[in-house]
Design a protein around this motif. Structure first.
Motif, short mmCIF file in Angstrom:
data_model
loop_
_atom_site.label_atom_id
_atom_site.label_comp_id
_atom_site.label_asym_id
_atom_site.label_seq_id
_atom_site.Cartn_x
_atom_site.Cartn_y
_atom_site.Cartn_z
N LYS A 139 4.50 -12.55 -4.48
CA LYS A 139 3.71 -13.18 -5.55
C LYS A 139 2.51 -12.31 -5.93
CE LYS A 139 5.04 -17.80 -4.18
NZ LYS A 139 4.66 -18.92 -3.35
N GLU A 140 1.95 -11.63 -4.95
CA GLU A 140 0.82 -10.74 -5.21
C GLU A 140 1.25 -9.45 -5.90
OE1 GLU A 140 -2.54 -11.20 -4.75
OE2 GLU A 140 -1.92 -13.27 -4.40
N VAL A 141 2.40 -8.91 -5.48
CA VAL A 141 2.87 -7.63 -6.01
C VAL A 141 3.43 -7.78 -7.41
CG1 VAL A 141 4.59 -5.80 -5.70
CG2 VAL A 141 3.27 -6.62 -3.74
N TYR A 142 4.24 -8.82 -7.63
CA TYR A 142 4.94 -8.96 -8.90
C TYR A 142 4.24 -9.88 -9.89
CZ TYR A 142 8.52 -6.62 -6.24
OH TYR A 142 9.20 -5.73 -5.47
N LYS A 143 3.22 -10.59 -9.43
CA LYS A 143 2.41 -11.47 -10.30
C LYS A 143 3.26 -12.45 -11.10
CE LYS A 143 -1.30 -9.05 -9.25
NZ LYS A 143 -1.96 -9.35 -8.04
N LYS A 144 4.29 -13.00 -10.46
CA LYS A 144 5.18 -13.96 -11.15
C LYS A 144 5.00 -15.33 -10.60
CE LYS A 144 8.61 -10.56 -12.36
NZ LYS A 144 9.94 -10.08 -12.24
N SER A 200 6.54 -2.44 -8.06
CA SER A 200 5.91 -2.47 -6.74
C SER A 200 5.34 -1.13 -6.30
CB SER A 200 6.92 -2.92 -5.69
OG SER A 200 7.94 -1.94 -5.53
N GLY A 228 9.68 -8.71 -0.03
CA GLY A 228 8.58 -8.28 0.82
C GLY A 228 9.02 -7.77 2.18
N PHE A 236 4.72 -7.44 2.57
CA PHE A 236 3.85 -7.79 1.45
C PHE A 236 4.27 -9.13 0.87
CE2 PHE A 236 7.11 -5.33 -0.95
CZ PHE A 236 7.40 -6.22 -1.98
N ASP A 237 3.35 -9.76 0.15
CA ASP A 237 3.60 -11.03 -0.50
C ASP A 237 4.11 -10.75 -1.92
OD1 ASP A 237 3.58 -13.49 -1.76
OD2 ASP A 237 1.51 -13.97 -1.22
#
Length: 97
Positions: A92-97, A32, A65, A89-90
């Motif tokens: 899903k956007e930060v960790y791309k999982k 992150s 988040g 923060f979201d």
């Protein structure tokens, strides 16, 4: 923390934890960018609890988040909890999982 994560935390002045689910060291912020710069390390009277005082780099400390991991407060009577809405923060956007 385990011994190895504590030793690396002391050496680098950055928070490093042991992830039981991953079974490996977890360097706070490695995905992150929200790292924890360690300002001081304290132990309790029994030497079985560690308290880190940190400078949080980035808006959030929690992988969910939220600003920190303690975003739930136990309700009166202990029958549940209420959750703060301080998500910055979201995941899903930060960790791309």
């Amino acid at each position: 923390m385990n011994r190895e994560s504590l030793e690396e935390t002391v050496k680098t002045n950055r928070a490093v934890y042991f992830s039981r689910s991953r079974k490996k060291l977890w360097r706070k912020g490695e995905e992150s960018g929200n790292v924890q710069e360690v300002k001081s390390i304290h132990v309790d009277c029994d030497a079985d609890v560690i308290l880190l005082r940190v400078h949080q780099v980035g808006d959030a400390a929690c992988h969910t988040g939220h600003r920190n991991c303690f975003y739930r407060e136990v309700t009166e009577g202990g029958n549940g909890y209420k959750e703060k809405n301080d998500i910055v923060f979201d995941p899903k956007e930060v960790y791309k999982k």
